[in-house]
Design an enzyme around this catalytic site. Structure first.
Site, PDB file in Angstrom:
ATOM      1  N   TYR A   1       0.823  -1.207   0.000  1.00 19.85           N
ATOM      2  CA  TYR A   1       0.000   0.000   0.000  1.00 19.85           C
ATOM      3  C   TYR A   1       0.856   1.255   0.000  1.00 19.85           C
ATOM      4  CZ  TYR A   1       0.841   0.941   5.014  1.00 19.85           C
ATOM      5  OH  TYR A   1       1.420   1.246   6.217  1.00 19.85           O
TER       6      TYR A   1
ATOM      7  N   LYS B   1       6.361  -1.633   1.916  1.00 23.87           N
ATOM      8  CA  LYS B   1       5.167  -1.110   2.588  1.00 23.87           C
ATOM      9  C   LYS B   1       4.058  -2.152   2.441  1.00 23.87           C
ATOM     10  CE  LYS B   1       3.059   3.483   3.311  1.00 23.87           C
ATOM     11  NZ  LYS B   1       3.194   3.529   4.758  1.00 23.87           N
TER      12      LYS B   1
ATOM     13  N   GLU C   1      12.967   2.852  13.595  1.00 31.80           N
ATOM     14  CA  GLU C   1      11.925   3.836  13.257  1.00 31.80           C
ATOM     15  C   GLU C   1      10.825   3.743  14.294  1.00 31.80           C
ATOM     16  OE1 GLU C   1       9.935   2.899   9.540  1.00 31.80           O
ATOM     17  OE2 GLU C   1      10.093   0.756   9.912  1.00 31.80           O
TER      18      GLU C   1
ATOM     19  N   LEU D   1      11.107   1.626   6.860  1.00 39.43           N
ATOM     20  CA  LEU D   1      10.406   2.123   5.675  1.00 39.43           C
ATOM     21  C   LEU D   1      11.088   3.408   5.211  1.00 39.43           C
ATOM     22  CD1 LEU D   1       7.774   1.527   3.975  1.00 39.43           C
ATOM     23  CD2 LEU D   1       6.903   3.572   5.098  1.00 39.43           C
TER      24      LEU D   1
HETATM   25  N1  PMP Z   1       7.686   4.058   8.967  1.00 43.20           N
HETATM   26  C1  PMP Z   1       6.530   3.345   9.044  1.00 43.20           C
HETATM   27  C2  PMP Z   1       6.561   1.987   9.644  1.00 43.20           C
HETATM   28  C3  PMP Z   1       5.338   3.906   8.549  1.00 43.20           C
HETATM   29  O1  PMP Z   1       4.183   3.200   8.606  1.00 43.20           O
HETATM   30  C4  PMP Z   1       5.349   5.215   7.999  1.00 43.20           C
HETATM   31  C5  PMP Z   1       4.111   5.848   7.419  1.00 43.20           C
HETATM   32  N2  PMP Z   1       2.992   5.822   8.221  1.00 43.20           N
HETATM   33  C6  PMP Z   1       6.559   5.929   7.971  1.00 43.20           C
HETATM   34  C7  PMP Z   1       7.715   5.298   8.443  1.00 43.20           C
HETATM   35  C8  PMP Z   1       6.635   7.320   7.403  1.00 43.20           C
HETATM   36  O2  PMP Z   1       6.593   7.298   6.001  1.00 43.20           O
HETATM   37  P1  PMP Z   1       6.034   8.554   5.176  1.00 43.20           P
HETATM   38  O3  PMP Z   1       6.833   9.730   5.578  1.00 43.20           O
HETATM   39  O4  PMP Z   1       6.237   8.180   3.755  1.00 43.20           O
HETATM   40  O5  PMP Z   1       4.584   8.704   5.550  1.00 43.20           O
END
Ligand code: PMP
Length: 284
Positions: free
Chosen positions: A31, A145, A178, A202
Protein backbone atom coordinates in the site's frame (compact mmCIF):
# COMPACT_ATOMS: atom_id res chain seq x y z
CA UNK A 1 -17.00 8.87 0.51
CA UNK A 2 -16.20 7.81 -3.04
CA UNK A 3 -13.62 5.03 -3.40
CA UNK A 4 -11.95 3.34 -6.35
CA UNK A 5 -12.11 -0.44 -6.71
CA UNK A 6 -10.85 -2.40 -9.74
CA UNK A 7 -11.58 0.19 -12.40
CA UNK A 8 -14.68 1.78 -10.91
CA UNK A 9 -15.51 4.70 -8.65
CA UNK A 10 -18.30 4.02 -6.15
CA UNK A 11 -19.59 4.95 -2.70
CA UNK A 12 -17.58 3.13 0.01
CA UNK A 13 -20.76 1.35 1.15
CA UNK A 14 -20.92 -0.41 -2.22
CA UNK A 15 -17.28 -1.56 -2.36
CA UNK A 16 -17.02 -5.35 -1.92
CA UNK A 17 -14.05 -7.74 -1.87
CA UNK A 18 -14.37 -11.55 -2.25
CA UNK A 19 -13.33 -13.42 0.90
CA UNK A 20 -10.68 -15.32 -1.08
CA UNK A 21 -8.79 -12.12 -1.86
CA UNK A 22 -5.16 -12.82 -0.93
CA UNK A 23 -5.05 -9.51 0.88
CA UNK A 24 -7.71 -10.85 3.27
CA UNK A 25 -6.36 -14.41 3.47
CA UNK A 26 -2.58 -13.79 3.57
CA UNK A 27 -2.05 -10.02 3.87
CA UNK A 28 -0.47 -10.51 0.42
CA UNK A 29 -0.27 -6.96 -0.88
CA UNK A 30 1.28 -3.52 -0.56
CA UNK A 31 0.00 0.00 0.00
CA UNK A 32 0.82 3.69 -0.09
CA UNK A 33 -0.44 6.75 1.77
CA UNK A 34 -0.19 9.98 -0.18
CA UNK A 35 -0.96 13.36 1.40
CA UNK A 36 -2.96 15.73 -0.79
CA UNK A 37 -2.81 19.47 -0.14
CA UNK A 38 -5.23 21.86 -1.86
CA UNK A 39 -6.26 18.85 -4.00
CA UNK A 40 -2.71 18.26 -5.26
CA UNK A 41 -0.88 15.05 -4.32
CA UNK A 42 2.37 15.87 -2.50
CA UNK A 43 5.61 14.26 -3.80
CA UNK A 44 3.51 11.92 -5.95
CA UNK A 45 6.39 10.56 -8.03
CA UNK A 46 8.31 9.65 -4.86
CA UNK A 47 5.29 7.74 -3.56
CA UNK A 48 4.88 5.95 -6.90
CA UNK A 49 8.57 5.06 -6.89
CA UNK A 50 8.25 3.59 -3.40
CA UNK A 51 5.12 1.71 -4.56
CA UNK A 52 7.18 0.19 -7.39
CA UNK A 53 9.86 -0.81 -4.85
CA UNK A 54 7.21 -2.49 -2.67
CA UNK A 55 5.67 -4.29 -5.67
CA UNK A 56 9.11 -5.48 -6.79
CA UNK A 57 9.72 -6.67 -3.21
CA UNK A 58 6.65 -8.95 -3.33
CA UNK A 59 7.14 -9.86 -7.02
CA UNK A 60 3.84 -8.36 -8.17
CA UNK A 61 3.64 -6.54 -11.49
CA UNK A 62 2.61 -2.90 -11.31
CA UNK A 63 -0.89 -2.77 -12.83
CA UNK A 64 -0.45 0.86 -13.93
CA UNK A 65 2.11 3.28 -15.31
CA UNK A 66 2.91 6.39 -13.25
CA UNK A 67 0.81 8.48 -15.67
CA UNK A 68 -2.18 6.17 -15.20
CA UNK A 69 -1.81 6.26 -11.41
CA UNK A 70 -1.57 10.05 -11.47
CA UNK A 71 -4.78 10.25 -13.46
CA UNK A 72 -6.72 7.79 -11.25
CA UNK A 73 -5.49 9.50 -8.09
CA UNK A 74 -6.48 12.94 -9.38
CA UNK A 75 -9.91 11.63 -10.32
CA UNK A 76 -10.45 10.20 -6.83
CA UNK A 77 -9.29 13.45 -5.23
CA UNK A 78 -11.76 15.39 -7.41
CA UNK A 79 -14.62 13.08 -6.43
CA UNK A 80 -14.03 13.65 -2.70
CA UNK A 81 -14.83 16.81 -0.83
CA UNK A 82 -11.91 17.89 1.33
CA UNK A 83 -9.24 20.25 0.01
CA UNK A 84 -6.57 18.38 1.99
CA UNK A 85 -6.85 14.61 1.78
CA UNK A 86 -5.15 11.47 2.96
CA UNK A 87 -5.15 9.11 -0.01
CA UNK A 88 -4.77 5.39 0.67
CA UNK A 89 -3.81 3.08 -2.23
CA UNK A 90 -3.78 -0.70 -1.87
CA UNK A 91 -2.89 -3.54 -4.26
CA UNK A 92 -3.20 -7.25 -3.49
CA UNK A 93 -2.27 -10.36 -5.47
CA UNK A 94 -5.97 -10.85 -6.21
CA UNK A 95 -8.56 -13.57 -5.67
CA UNK A 96 -7.59 -17.26 -5.86
CA UNK A 97 -8.15 -20.63 -4.16
CA UNK A 98 -6.27 -20.53 -0.85
CA UNK A 99 -2.73 -21.72 -1.50
CA UNK A 100 0.48 -20.00 -0.39
CA UNK A 101 2.07 -20.28 -3.85
CA UNK A 102 1.47 -17.37 -6.24
CA UNK A 103 -1.70 -18.01 -8.27
CA UNK A 104 -1.14 -18.37 -12.03
CA UNK A 105 -3.83 -16.12 -13.44
CA UNK A 106 -5.06 -13.93 -10.60
CA UNK A 107 -5.83 -10.31 -11.40
CA UNK A 108 -4.52 -7.85 -8.76
CA UNK A 109 -7.14 -6.13 -6.61
CA UNK A 110 -6.71 -2.35 -6.68
CA UNK A 111 -8.39 -0.23 -4.03
CA UNK A 112 -8.09 3.47 -3.23
CA UNK A 113 -9.89 5.67 -0.72
CA UNK A 114 -9.37 9.23 0.39
CA UNK A 115 -10.21 10.77 3.75
CA UNK A 116 -9.88 14.38 4.93
CA UNK A 117 -6.30 15.04 6.03
CA UNK A 118 -6.05 16.51 9.51
CA UNK A 119 -2.48 17.53 10.26
CA UNK A 120 -1.52 17.95 13.95
CA UNK A 121 -3.30 20.89 15.62
CA UNK A 122 -1.36 23.83 17.11
CA UNK A 123 -1.76 22.52 20.68
CA UNK A 124 -0.02 19.25 19.78
CA UNK A 125 2.76 21.06 17.93
CA UNK A 126 3.29 23.19 21.04
CA UNK A 127 3.25 20.33 23.57
CA UNK A 128 4.86 17.55 21.54
CA UNK A 129 3.83 13.94 22.04
CA UNK A 130 4.95 11.08 24.25
CA UNK A 131 6.49 7.85 23.05
CA UNK A 132 7.50 4.52 24.51
CA UNK A 133 10.30 2.22 23.38
CA UNK A 134 9.94 -1.44 22.44
CA UNK A 135 11.88 -4.25 20.82
CA UNK A 136 11.62 -4.17 17.02
CA UNK A 137 10.41 -7.72 16.43
CA UNK A 138 9.29 -7.26 12.81
CA UNK A 139 10.59 -9.15 9.78
CA UNK A 140 13.70 -8.21 7.80
CA UNK A 141 11.92 -6.45 4.89
CA UNK A 142 10.55 -3.37 6.63
CA UNK A 143 11.43 -1.40 3.46
CA UNK A 144 8.38 -3.00 1.80
CA UNK A 145 5.17 -1.11 2.59
CA UNK A 146 3.30 -4.37 3.14
CA UNK A 147 -0.39 -4.43 4.08
CA UNK A 148 0.46 -7.20 6.57
CA UNK A 149 0.82 -4.78 9.48
CA UNK A 150 0.13 -7.04 12.47
CA UNK A 151 3.58 -6.43 14.05
CA UNK A 152 3.15 -2.66 13.63
CA UNK A 153 -0.39 -2.85 15.03
CA UNK A 154 0.83 -4.69 18.14
CA UNK A 155 3.78 -2.33 18.57
CA UNK A 156 1.63 0.79 18.22
CA UNK A 157 -0.82 -0.62 20.77
CA UNK A 158 1.99 -0.69 23.35
CA UNK A 159 2.05 3.11 23.01
CA UNK A 160 -1.73 3.43 23.11
CA UNK A 161 -1.93 1.28 26.26
CA UNK A 162 0.64 3.58 27.89
CA UNK A 163 -1.30 6.70 26.84
CA UNK A 164 1.48 7.58 24.36
CA UNK A 165 1.39 8.49 20.68
CA UNK A 166 4.13 6.34 19.18
CA UNK A 167 6.42 3.37 19.84
CA UNK A 168 10.11 3.83 19.03
CA UNK A 169 11.62 0.56 17.86
CA UNK A 170 14.98 -0.80 19.00
CA UNK A 171 16.51 -3.65 17.00
CA UNK A 172 18.77 -6.33 18.54
CA UNK A 173 18.88 -4.48 21.86
CA UNK A 174 21.24 -2.02 20.24
CA UNK A 175 20.04 0.45 17.58
CA UNK A 176 16.95 2.45 16.63
CA UNK A 177 15.13 1.73 13.38
CA UNK A 178 11.93 3.84 13.26
CA UNK A 179 8.53 4.24 14.88
CA UNK A 180 5.61 1.79 14.57
CA UNK A 181 4.13 4.12 11.90
CA UNK A 182 6.70 6.90 11.51
CA UNK A 183 10.39 7.65 11.05
CA UNK A 184 12.40 8.90 14.02
CA UNK A 185 15.20 11.49 14.14
CA UNK A 186 17.52 12.25 17.06
CA UNK A 187 19.03 15.67 17.75
CA UNK A 188 22.29 15.92 19.70
CA UNK A 189 24.46 19.01 20.09
CA UNK A 190 22.75 20.75 17.17
CA UNK A 191 23.24 17.81 14.78
CA UNK A 192 20.27 16.08 13.15
CA UNK A 193 20.83 12.30 13.26
CA UNK A 194 18.89 9.90 11.03
CA UNK A 195 19.15 6.13 10.66
CA UNK A 196 20.26 5.01 7.18
CA UNK A 197 17.61 3.69 4.79
CA UNK A 198 17.90 -0.08 4.56
CA UNK A 199 15.78 -3.23 4.80
CA UNK A 200 15.01 -2.55 8.48
CA UNK A 201 12.94 0.60 8.01
CA UNK A 202 10.41 2.12 5.68
CA UNK A 203 12.02 4.74 3.43
CA UNK A 204 9.74 7.59 4.49
CA UNK A 205 8.89 10.30 2.01
CA UNK A 206 8.70 12.81 4.88
CA UNK A 207 12.10 11.53 6.09
CA UNK A 208 13.55 12.49 2.67
CA UNK A 209 11.88 15.90 2.75
CA UNK A 210 13.23 16.62 6.25
CA UNK A 211 16.80 15.70 5.28
CA UNK A 212 16.52 17.81 2.11
CA UNK A 213 15.19 20.93 3.83
CA UNK A 214 17.68 20.55 6.70
CA UNK A 215 20.53 20.33 4.21
CA UNK A 216 19.30 23.37 2.26
CA UNK A 217 19.11 25.34 5.53
CA UNK A 218 22.68 24.34 6.48
CA UNK A 219 21.61 22.24 9.49
CA UNK A 220 24.38 19.71 10.23
CA UNK A 221 23.18 16.16 9.69
CA UNK A 222 24.51 12.63 10.00
CA UNK A 223 22.84 9.64 8.41
CA UNK A 224 24.16 6.63 10.31
CA UNK A 225 23.25 3.83 12.65
CA UNK A 226 21.80 5.34 15.85
CA UNK A 227 22.53 3.55 19.12
CA UNK A 228 19.61 3.03 21.50
CA UNK A 229 21.62 4.95 24.12
CA UNK A 230 21.61 8.01 21.81
CA UNK A 231 17.81 7.88 21.69
CA UNK A 232 17.60 7.78 25.49
CA UNK A 233 20.11 10.67 25.83
CA UNK A 234 18.80 12.84 23.00
CA UNK A 235 18.49 16.63 23.19
CA UNK A 236 15.43 16.29 20.96
CA UNK A 237 13.48 13.47 19.33
CA UNK A 238 11.41 14.03 16.19
CA UNK A 239 8.81 11.90 14.51
CA UNK A 240 7.90 12.24 10.82
CA UNK A 241 5.17 10.85 8.58
CA UNK A 242 2.99 11.96 5.70
CA UNK A 243 0.02 12.62 7.97
CA UNK A 244 1.84 13.85 11.10
CA UNK A 245 4.46 15.84 9.13
CA UNK A 246 7.08 16.74 11.79
CA UNK A 247 6.25 16.33 15.49
CA UNK A 248 8.38 16.68 18.62
CA UNK A 249 8.55 13.72 20.99
CA UNK A 250 8.84 15.34 24.41
CA UNK A 251 8.47 12.30 26.70
CA UNK A 252 10.05 8.86 26.26
CA UNK A 253 9.13 5.94 28.51
CA UNK A 254 7.61 8.40 31.00
CA UNK A 255 10.74 10.60 31.21
CA UNK A 256 11.08 14.09 29.77
CA UNK A 257 13.25 14.44 26.66
CA UNK A 258 15.65 17.21 27.75
CA UNK A 259 13.38 19.85 29.34
CA UNK A 260 10.20 18.14 28.12
CA UNK A 261 9.36 20.87 25.60
CA UNK A 262 9.68 20.91 21.80
CA UNK A 263 13.19 22.12 21.04
CA UNK A 264 14.82 24.57 18.64
CA UNK A 265 15.48 21.99 15.91
CA UNK A 266 11.82 20.98 15.93
CA UNK A 267 10.65 24.60 15.64
CA UNK A 268 13.03 25.25 12.75
CA UNK A 269 12.20 22.05 10.86
CA UNK A 270 8.46 22.47 11.37
CA UNK A 271 8.64 25.95 9.88
CA UNK A 272 10.88 24.84 7.02
CA UNK A 273 8.49 21.98 6.28
CA UNK A 274 5.49 24.33 6.09
CA UNK A 275 7.44 26.71 3.83
CA UNK A 276 8.58 23.86 1.62
CA UNK A 277 5.02 22.54 1.29
CA UNK A 278 3.76 25.97 0.31
CA UNK A 279 6.51 26.36 -2.30
CA UNK A 280 5.95 22.94 -3.84
CA UNK A 281 2.20 23.37 -4.00
CA UNK A 282 2.58 26.75 -5.67
CA UNK A 283 4.70 25.17 -8.40
CA UNK A 284 2.50 22.12 -9.11
N1 PMP B 1 7.69 4.06 8.97
C1 PMP B 1 6.53 3.35 9.04
C2 PMP B 1 6.56 1.99 9.64
C3 PMP B 1 5.34 3.91 8.55
O1 PMP B 1 4.18 3.20 8.61
C4 PMP B 1 5.35 5.21 8.00
C5 PMP B 1 4.11 5.85 7.42
N2 PMP B 1 2.99 5.82 8.22
C6 PMP B 1 6.56 5.93 7.97
C7 PMP B 1 7.72 5.30 8.44
C8 PMP B 1 6.63 7.32 7.40
O2 PMP B 1 6.59 7.30 6.00
P1 PMP B 1 6.03 8.55 5.18
O3 PMP B 1 6.83 9.73 5.58
O4 PMP B 1 6.24 8.18 3.75
O5 PMP B 1 4.58 8.70 5.55
Amino acid sequence: MTVYLNGQFMPITEARIPVLDRGFIFGDGVYEVIPVYSRRPFRLLDHLKRLQHSLDGIRLQNPHSDAEWAQLIQELVTRNEAEDQYLYLHITRGVAKRDHAFPKNAVPTIFMMSNPLLTPPAALLASGVSAVSAVDNRWLRCDIKAIALLPNVLLRQIAVDAGAAETILIRDDSFMTEGAASNIFVVKNGVLLAPPKNHLMLPGITYDVVLEIAQAAGIPQEVRKIAASEVFNADELLLTSSTKEVLAITTLDGKAVDNGKPGKMFMQLHQLYQDYKRDVMRKT
